[in-house]
Design an enzyme around this catalytic site. Structure first.
Site, PDB file in Angstrom:
ATOM      1  N   THR A   1       0.830  -1.214   0.000  1.00 22.56           N
ATOM      2  CA  THR A   1       0.000   0.000   0.000  1.00 22.56           C
ATOM      3  C   THR A   1       0.862   1.260   0.000  1.00 22.56           C
ATOM      4  O   THR A   1       0.494   2.267  -0.590  1.00 22.56           O
ATOM      5  CB  THR A   1      -0.922   0.003   1.239  1.00 22.56           C
TER       6      THR A   1
ATOM      7  N   SER B   1       6.505   3.565   8.585  1.00 25.29           N
ATOM      8  CA  SER B   1       5.391   4.332   9.139  1.00 25.29           C
ATOM      9  C   SER B   1       5.099   3.980  10.591  1.00 25.29           C
ATOM     10  O   SER B   1       5.954   4.107  11.448  1.00 25.29           O
ATOM     11  CB  SER B   1       4.164   4.126   8.258  1.00 25.29           C
ATOM     12  N   HIS B   2       3.887   3.506  10.834  1.00 23.25           N
ATOM     13  CA  HIS B   2       3.445   3.233  12.207  1.00 23.25           C
ATOM     14  C   HIS B   2       3.890   1.850  12.686  1.00 23.25           C
ATOM     15  O   HIS B   2       3.624   1.493  13.830  1.00 23.25           O
ATOM     16  CB  HIS B   2       1.925   3.319  12.259  1.00 23.25           C
TER      17      HIS B   2
ATOM     18  N   ASP C   1       2.542   9.618  14.120  1.00 18.52           N
ATOM     19  CA  ASP C   1       3.081   8.257  14.038  1.00 18.52           C
ATOM     20  C   ASP C   1       4.579   8.254  13.741  1.00 18.52           C
ATOM     21  O   ASP C   1       5.229   9.298  13.806  1.00 18.52           O
ATOM     22  CB  ASP C   1       2.321   7.440  12.986  1.00 18.52           C
TER      23      ASP C   1
ATOM     24  N   ASP D   1       6.517   8.150  11.147  1.00 17.87           N
ATOM     25  CA  ASP D   1       7.091   9.034  10.127  1.00 17.87           C
ATOM     26  C   ASP D   1       6.361  10.360  10.001  1.00 17.87           C
ATOM     27  O   ASP D   1       6.623  11.127   9.068  1.00 17.87           O
ATOM     28  CB  ASP D   1       7.126   8.328   8.775  1.00 17.87           C
TER      29      ASP D   1
ATOM     30  N   ASP E   1       3.157  11.174   9.355  1.00 13.39           N
ATOM     31  CA  ASP E   1       2.077  11.489   8.410  1.00 13.39           C
ATOM     32  C   ASP E   1       0.686  11.243   8.983  1.00 13.39           C
ATOM     33  O   ASP E   1      -0.298  11.756   8.458  1.00 13.39           O
ATOM     34  CB  ASP E   1       2.274  10.782   7.057  1.00 13.39           C
ATOM     35  N   ARG E   2       0.575  10.466  10.055  1.00 13.94           N
ATOM     36  CA  ARG E   2      -0.749  10.230  10.647  1.00 13.94           C
ATOM     37  C   ARG E   2      -0.994  11.168  11.814  1.00 13.94           C
ATOM     38  O   ARG E   2      -0.048  11.708  12.386  1.00 13.94           O
ATOM     39  CB  ARG E   2      -0.856   8.790  11.148  1.00 13.94           C
TER      40      ARG E   2
ATOM     41  N   THR F   1      -7.566   2.522  -1.244  1.00 17.43           N
ATOM     42  CA  THR F   1      -6.771   2.776  -0.040  1.00 17.43           C
ATOM     43  C   THR F   1      -5.315   3.038  -0.418  1.00 17.43           C
ATOM     44  O   THR F   1      -4.735   2.318  -1.225  1.00 17.43           O
ATOM     45  CB  THR F   1      -6.856   1.553   0.888  1.00 17.43           C
TER      46      THR F   1
ATOM     47  N   GLU G   1      -9.409   6.752   6.671  1.00 14.06           N
ATOM     48  CA  GLU G   1      -9.872   6.383   8.008  1.00 14.06           C
ATOM     49  C   GLU G   1      -8.724   5.997   8.935  1.00 14.06           C
ATOM     50  O   GLU G   1      -8.885   5.960  10.136  1.00 14.06           O
ATOM     51  CB  GLU G   1     -10.905   5.256   7.933  1.00 14.06           C
ATOM     52  N   SER G   2      -7.568   5.689   8.348  1.00 14.50           N
ATOM     53  CA  SER G   2      -6.434   5.206   9.129  1.00 14.50           C
ATOM     54  C   SER G   2      -5.648   6.381   9.734  1.00 14.50           C
ATOM     55  O   SER G   2      -4.432   6.365   9.754  1.00 14.50           O
ATOM     56  CB  SER G   2      -5.532   4.364   8.239  1.00 14.50           C
TER      57      SER G   2
HETATM   58  C1  G16 Z   1      -2.779   1.216   5.815  1.00 13.64           C
HETATM   59  C2  G16 Z   1      -4.013   2.074   5.839  1.00 13.64           C
HETATM   60  C3  G16 Z   1      -4.058   2.968   4.613  1.00 13.64           C
HETATM   61  C4  G16 Z   1      -2.785   3.791   4.516  1.00 13.64           C
HETATM   62  C5  G16 Z   1      -1.607   2.850   4.565  1.00 13.64           C
HETATM   63  C6  G16 Z   1      -0.298   3.575   4.570  1.00 13.64           C
HETATM   64  O1  G16 Z   1      -2.806   0.371   4.686  1.00 13.64           O
HETATM   65  O2  G16 Z   1      -5.171   1.269   5.873  1.00 13.64           O
HETATM   66  O3  G16 Z   1      -5.173   3.806   4.699  1.00 13.64           O
HETATM   67  O4  G16 Z   1      -2.753   4.522   3.339  1.00 13.64           O
HETATM   68  O5  G16 Z   1      -1.660   2.069   5.741  1.00 13.64           O
HETATM   69  O6  G16 Z   1      -0.256   4.471   5.639  1.00 13.64           O
HETATM   70  P1  G16 Z   1       1.114   4.779   6.349  1.00 13.64           P
HETATM   71  O7  G16 Z   1       2.009   5.292   5.297  1.00 13.64           O
HETATM   72  O8  G16 Z   1       0.793   5.772   7.418  1.00 13.64           O
HETATM   73  O9  G16 Z   1       1.537   3.458   6.885  1.00 13.64           O
HETATM   74  P2  G16 Z   1      -3.256  -1.148   4.757  1.00 13.64           P
HETATM   75  O10 G16 Z   1      -3.038  -1.658   3.389  1.00 13.64           O
HETATM   76  O11 G16 Z   1      -2.421  -1.788   5.841  1.00 13.64           O
HETATM   77  O12 G16 Z   1      -4.701  -1.124   5.171  1.00 13.64           O
END
Ligand code: G16
Length: 544
Positions: free
Chosen positions: A18, A113-114, A278, A280, A282-283, A345, A365-366
């Site tokens: 993603t 990320s998180h 989070d 990095d 972005d959240r 997503t 939503e995340s």
């Molecule tokens: C999850 C969230 C998505 C988000 C993605 C990346 O993806 O459900 O909405 O875009 O993380 O976010 P970040 O860069 O903050 O990690 P998934 O595919 O795990 O549902």
């Protein structure tokens, strides 16, 4: 510069998900693993000869080593100009901004990320293209194909570059600029928000706030902006020092992983406002006293009130949300008479809409919210937006949200995550569900009846690219909705995400507990997908 060519065997598992390639640290540290991926990427992207690359990451374990590897492989492939965050640090939104500001050909953002960090945690590599957005799916798929066939990579035999001093240096024939990670980003924030008004709020002594950086990258950004520029008392930003393992925590700003912050906001002596970001940066999660703002509501509130913020005073071109995100913002868009786009997503699907000027705000939503100021979601930006709103409306966070519900109705929304150890079981569950789609319309589950069921497919309105199989949607006749999809950011097993949403116009019901309000829908979601039978799990792993 001494460049060598190293023979290697292709790795089969370098398909970005993603948001970039995310793997366990132990996987990325295998000999040749990172070098091979970077070479495959550079072979595919074919950068212009005068390209500038931005490099930075969230400071997690292996960030510093990975920066050097990328620098050495990119230099061996002819890249001569680099802009790098001091210590190898850049938050994801700050990196996106820097790529735009320097008109760089792209940038590597090192982050999972998180996801937890540390030697036993996760690592990630994202490539953002010119303009600052995440590589589109067609490009990441091409990189993946290249990674499967690669037989060698080039690397410059250079010592490690010192990353601790800001300034421009000529180094081994390269033009390297080390930048303070915060300065340009902070200036961007000053250009968008009413800092005078926010300073009056934060430094006045009556309003108390707490920003929890969760020992991740936003600490230095939040300290500079909230404490130094806006005058919030020292100590308003907690857990501010980034650590390679995020202090052992899970740096995800949601009520489950940031439960201690929710607990503080439930106490009698709670501050007026709290927020977290989070790994990095972005959240974001925004909280008032005894109140957590759900991400879908946050996007809707920001859209409805945007013209009160200097950077958005001329109004919004349009808005967008990822498909599973609550439709709260749709009501605002309809009221404002602006377009509202529904995308798959992942933030990368907003990029074309932002570049084309079709949208100004977007969200997921995340706990992701952002705008056209950069091409990534932006945690601290969202927090500043909220603080600016609190300052100019002279209302608390919960008063703002409750007034919004009264005007537009409330979209009760929750995500139930089911962690399934065996990824094949998870894939089979989704396939069964897809197989049932034709039989679902008209079927009743208790008092709920299915109106439509499909698998979301998206045609990008700008370039016409089609992205299919993006989540099973079940629409009920009462307007509520269930969505199923598998996570694309995990590094082991599989996570089934089940998104539950119910719109309630009746103000008398707006104070209800969210999980109670969607309980019938949650029960239906288990039945329709036979979750318990297929996974042997009795409860979701996380209810967010
Ligand atoms: C999850 C969230 C998505 C988000 C993605 C990346 O993806 O459900 O909405 O875009 O993380 O976010 P970040 O860069 O903050 O990690 P998934 O595919 O795990 O549902």
């Amino acid at each position: 510069m001494n460049v060598v060519t190293v023979a290697c065997t292709a790795f089969a598992d370098q398909r970005p998900g993603t948001a970039g390639l995310r793997k366990r640290v132990a996987v990325v540290r295998q000999p040749h693993y990172l070098e091979t991926f970077v070479q495959a990427l550079l072979d595919t992207v074919a950068l212009p000869h005068d390209a500038t690359l931005v490099l930075g990451g969230d400071g997690r374990y292996f960030n510093d080593e990975a920066i050097q590897v990328i620098l050495h492989v990119a230099a061996a492939n002819g890249v001569e100009r680099f802009v790098i965050g001091r210590h190898g640090w850049l938050s994801t939104p700050a990196a996106s901004h820097l790529i735009r500001l320097r008109d760089a050909a792209g940038g590597f953002i090192l982050t999972a990320s998180h996801n937890p960090g540390g030697p036993d945690g996760d690592f990630g590599i994202k490539f953002n293209v010119r303009g600052g957005g995440q590589a589109p799916e067609a490009l990441t798929e091409a990189i993946y194909r290249r990674s499967r066939e690669i037989t060698q990579y080039r690397i410059a035999l250079l010592p490690a570059l010192a990353l601790d001093r800001v300034g421009i240096q000529r180094w081994e024939g390269l033009h390297v600029e080390i930048v303070d990670p915060v300065t340009d980003y902070a200036a961007l924030m000053e250009s968008l928000f009413d800092f005078d008004r926010m300073r009056a709020l934060l430094s006045g002594g009556r309003f108390r706030m707490r920003f929890d950086a969760l020992h991740a990258i936003t600490g230095p950004y939040a300290q500079e902006i909230l404490e130094h520029r806006l005058g919030a008392p020292a100590g308003s930003v907690v857990n501010a020092a980034p650590r390679p393992d995020f202090g052992g925590g899970h740096p995800d700003p949601n009520p489950v992983d940031a439960a201690p912050l929710v607990a503080i906001m439930s106490r009698a002596d709670a501050p007026d406002f709290a927020a977290a970001s989070d790994g990095d940066g972005d959240r974001n999660m925004v909280l008032g006293r005894g109140f957590v703002v759900s991400p879908g509501d946050s996007l809707a509130v920001l859209a409805a009130n945007a013209t009160q913020i200097p950077g958005y005073a001329s109004g919004l071109a349009g808005v967008a949300r990822s498909m599973p995100t609550s439709r709260a913002v749709d009501h605002v868009a309809a009221h404002l008479g602006i377009p509202c786009y529904e995308t798959p997503t992942g933030w990368r699907y907003f990029f074309n809409l932002l570049e084309a000027g079709r949208i100004t705000l977007c969200g997921e939503e995340s706990f992701g919210t952002g705008s056209s100021h950069v091409r990534e979601k932006d945690g601290l930006w969202a927090v500043l937006f909220w603080l600016n709103l609190v300052a100019c409306r002279a209302q608390s966070v919960d008063e703002i949200v409750r007034a919004h519900w009264a005007a537009y109705g409330r979209d009760f929304f929750s995500r139930h995550d089911w962690y399934i150890e065996d990824a094949e079981v998870a894939a089979a569950l989704m396939e069964c569900l897809r197989g049932e789609l034709g039989t679902l319309p008209g079927r009743s589950f208790g008092r709920l009846t299915v109106e439509r069921a499909d698998d979301f497919s998206y045609t990008d309105p700008i370039d016409g690219s089609v992205t299919s199989r993006q989540g099973v949607r079940i629409a009920l006749t009462d307007g509520s909705r269930v969505v199923y999809r598998l996570s694309g950011t995990g590094t082991g097993g599989a996570t089934l995400r089940v998104y539950l949403e119910r719109h309630v116009a009746d103000t008398a019901q707006h104070g209800s507990d969210c999980q109670s309000a969607i309980a019938t829908l949650a029960a239906l979601s288990r039945d329709v997908a036979a979750i318990e039978q297929m996974t042997r799990l009795r409860q979701p792993t996380a209810v967010i």
